[in-house]
Design an enzyme around this catalytic site. Structure first.
Site, PDB file in Angstrom:
ATOM      1  N   SER A  11       0.685  -1.550  -0.006  1.00  7.89           N
ATOM      2  CA  SER A  11       0.234  -0.131   0.105  1.00  7.89           C
ATOM      3  C   SER A  11       0.816   1.427   0.017  1.00  7.89           C
ATOM      4  O   SER A  11       1.614   1.727   0.383  1.00  7.89           O
ATOM      5  CB  SER A  11      -1.674   0.233   1.401  1.00  7.89           C
ATOM      6  OG  SER A  11      -1.588   1.128   1.225  1.00  7.89           O
ATOM      7  N   HIS A  36      -0.921  -1.134  -4.217  1.00  8.40           N
ATOM      8  CA  HIS A  36      -2.368  -1.073  -3.847  1.00  8.40           C
ATOM      9  C   HIS A  36      -2.388   0.716  -3.514  1.00  8.40           C
ATOM     10  O   HIS A  36      -1.780   1.192  -2.501  1.00  8.40           O
ATOM     11  CB  HIS A  36      -2.331  -2.132  -2.399  1.00  8.40           C
ATOM     12  CG  HIS A  36      -3.859  -1.528  -1.658  1.00  8.40           C
ATOM     13  ND1 HIS A  36      -5.315  -2.241  -2.431  1.00  8.40           N
ATOM     14  CD2 HIS A  36      -4.391  -0.422  -0.808  1.00  8.40           C
ATOM     15  CE1 HIS A  36      -5.794  -2.040  -1.677  1.00  8.40           C
ATOM     16  NE2 HIS A  36      -6.030  -1.360  -0.501  1.00  8.40           N
ATOM     17  N   ASP A  38      -4.738   3.719  -1.806  1.00  8.92           N
ATOM     18  CA  ASP A  38      -5.436   3.848  -1.078  1.00  8.92           C
ATOM     19  C   ASP A  38      -6.302   5.405  -1.305  1.00  8.92           C
ATOM     20  O   ASP A  38      -5.390   6.435  -0.539  1.00  8.92           O
ATOM     21  CB  ASP A  38      -4.722   3.215   0.649  1.00  8.92           C
ATOM     22  CG  ASP A  38      -4.885   1.980   0.927  1.00  8.92           C
ATOM     23  OD1 ASP A  38      -6.107   1.775   0.837  1.00  8.92           O
ATOM     24  OD2 ASP A  38      -3.910   1.859   1.665  1.00  8.92           O
ATOM     25  N   MET A  40      -8.827   7.704  -0.557  1.00  6.93           N
ATOM     26  CA  MET A  40      -9.637   8.493   1.040  1.00  6.93           C
ATOM     27  C   MET A  40     -10.596   9.794   0.925  1.00  6.93           C
ATOM     28  O   MET A  40      -9.386   9.938   0.530  1.00  6.93           O
ATOM     29  CB  MET A  40      -8.796   8.111   2.257  1.00  6.93           C
ATOM     30  CG  MET A  40      -8.019   6.897   2.609  1.00  6.93           C
ATOM     31  SD  MET A  40      -7.305   6.906   4.240  1.00  6.93           S
ATOM     32  CE  MET A  40      -6.196   5.077   3.768  1.00  6.93           C
ATOM     33  N   HIS A  69      -7.766   1.456  -4.799  1.00 10.03           N
ATOM     34  CA  HIS A  69      -9.111   1.170  -3.226  1.00 10.03           C
ATOM     35  C   HIS A  69      -9.814   1.925  -2.925  1.00 10.03           C
ATOM     36  O   HIS A  69      -9.156   3.412  -2.191  1.00 10.03           O
ATOM     37  CB  HIS A  69      -8.715   0.266  -2.213  1.00 10.03           C
ATOM     38  CG  HIS A  69      -9.243   0.195  -1.521  1.00 10.03           C
ATOM     39  ND1 HIS A  69      -8.823   0.019   0.443  1.00 10.03           N
ATOM     40  CD2 HIS A  69     -10.403  -0.089  -0.232  1.00 10.03           C
ATOM     41  CE1 HIS A  69      -9.855  -0.323   1.215  1.00 10.03           C
ATOM     42  NE2 HIS A  69     -10.145  -0.059   0.351  1.00 10.03           N
ATOM     43  N   MET A  71     -12.391   4.355  -0.826  1.00  7.90           N
ATOM     44  CA  MET A  71     -12.315   4.430   0.222  1.00  7.90           C
ATOM     45  C   MET A  71     -13.395   5.753   0.802  1.00  7.90           C
ATOM     46  O   MET A  71     -12.914   6.819   1.248  1.00  7.90           O
ATOM     47  CB  MET A  71     -11.567   4.493   1.830  1.00  7.90           C
ATOM     48  CG  MET A  71     -11.206   3.090   1.895  1.00  7.90           C
ATOM     49  SD  MET A  71      -9.921   2.925   2.527  1.00  7.90           S
ATOM     50  CE  MET A  71      -8.638   3.257   1.784  1.00  7.90           C
ATOM     51  N   MET A 140     -12.007  -6.132   4.685  1.00  6.72           N
ATOM     52  CA  MET A 140     -11.526  -5.752   5.359  1.00  6.72           C
ATOM     53  C   MET A 140     -10.663  -6.003   6.693  1.00  6.72           C
ATOM     54  O   MET A 140     -12.103  -6.618   7.220  1.00  6.72           O
ATOM     55  CB  MET A 140     -12.357  -3.623   5.734  1.00  6.72           C
ATOM     56  CG  MET A 140     -11.320  -2.935   4.171  1.00  6.72           C
ATOM     57  SD  MET A 140     -10.336  -2.755   3.536  1.00  6.72           S
ATOM     58  CE  MET A 140      -9.726  -1.582   4.986  1.00  6.72           C
ATOM     59  N   GLY A 148      -1.410   1.438   9.856  1.00  4.54           N
ATOM     60  CA  GLY A 148      -0.463   0.520  10.791  1.00  4.54           C
ATOM     61  C   GLY A 148      -1.407  -0.561  12.151  1.00  4.54           C
ATOM     62  O   GLY A 148      -1.151   0.048  13.660  1.00  4.54           O
ATOM     63  N   ASP A 178      -7.107  -6.559   2.755  1.00  2.00           N
ATOM     64  CA  ASP A 178      -6.122  -5.530   4.132  1.00  2.00           C
ATOM     65  C   ASP A 178      -6.626  -5.306   5.616  1.00  2.00           C
ATOM     66  O   ASP A 178      -7.350  -4.536   5.497  1.00  2.00           O
ATOM     67  CB  ASP A 178      -7.073  -4.699   2.543  1.00  2.00           C
ATOM     68  CG  ASP A 178      -6.055  -2.898   3.020  1.00  2.00           C
ATOM     69  OD1 ASP A 178      -5.494  -2.399   2.638  1.00  2.00           O
ATOM     70  OD2 ASP A 178      -7.041  -2.215   2.011  1.00  2.00           O
TER      71      ASP A 178
END
Ligand code: DX5
Ligand code: ZN
Length: 224
Positions: A11, A36, A38, A40, A69, A71, A140, A148, A178
């Site tokens: 990621s 990956h 992410d 957001m 991905h 979100m 998820m 983290g 993930d």
């Protein structure tokens, strides 16, 4: 019998952004195939990461497969943009839209692979009616929003159920997981049937990417 390939999808969220190009080259040198991404929006999840311009920019510096991905709320608003920015697979959340089937169609209409994801509280069975149209289904194993965090154990059973259902139906859908994937949890998720392991901190968080990838490969046979 040849052991099947399991894909590591590091990621980007956990990379050193000032050295992102260099770190991606290092992943390629190590034979990693996926990346990956992410995204957001500060609404669907309580955090903001990066978006279309960043994906466009790194697209020019790497041949890695872009596993995006989303979100974000109402992902249907941005499918075209994330496709033309260079995503190879676009995954969105079933919780984020009222018509997930239409979003899968939109992604396929852009010539990309399409994935659907469930948050920890969403039953994995909610994606079953859509799987025939899904190239990937993402479980998820943390609350989406931050890297983290620790792997939530109930994800393992969700992966197992999903994988068995896909096999029974004869679908080609890849199962991805993930959140909190490290040398301890990667073999658990892979053993339950995950085909793709997303890992942020376990790849970028230790300073030495090569050792991190080697350690994950030692923990999971067939990991590329
Ligand atoms: C969480 C993201 C994950 C995350 C994984 O919202 O979807 O991809 O960055 O990070 P680690 O591997 O650190 O849990
Ligand atoms: Zn992710």
């Amino acid at each position: 019998m040849r052991k099947k390939e399991i894909l590591l999808s590091p990621s980007l969220l956990s990379c050193d952004f000032a050295r992102a190009g260099e770190q991606l080259k290092e992943l390629e040198r190590l034979g990693v195939k996926w990346l990956h991404l992410d995204v957001m929006d500060g609404a669907f999840v309580p955090n903001i990461s990066f978006g279309i311009p960043v994906i466009k920019s790194i697209r020019n510096s790497t041949a890695l497969f872009f596993d995006t991905h989303l979100m974000i709320d109402a992902p249907e608003r941005y499918i075209k943009q994330f496709a033309s920015a260079g995503s190879d697979c676009i995954t969105f959340h079933i919780e984020a839209t009222s018509d997930p089937s239409a979003v899968l169609d939109m992604i396929h209409a852009e010539g990309k692979l399409a994935g659907i994801s469930v948050k920890p509280a969403t039953p994995v069975q909610s994606v079953y009616p859509l799987l025939e149209k899904c190239d990937l289904a993402l479980v998820m194993s943390v609350e989406p929003g931050f890297g983290g965090q620790s792997y939530m154990d109930p994800a393992t059973e969700k992966i197992r159920l999903l994988k068995n259902h896909i096999k029974r139906k004869g679908y080609k859908t890849l199962v991805s997981v993930d959140g909190g994937i490290d040398v301890k949890t990667a073999p658990v998720a892979a053993g339950a049937g995950a085909d793709v392991l997303v890992a942020g901190s376990a790849v970028f968080g230790k300073g030495d990417i090569e050792t991190a990838v080697e350690n994950l490969r030692a923990a999971v046979k067939g990991l590329v």
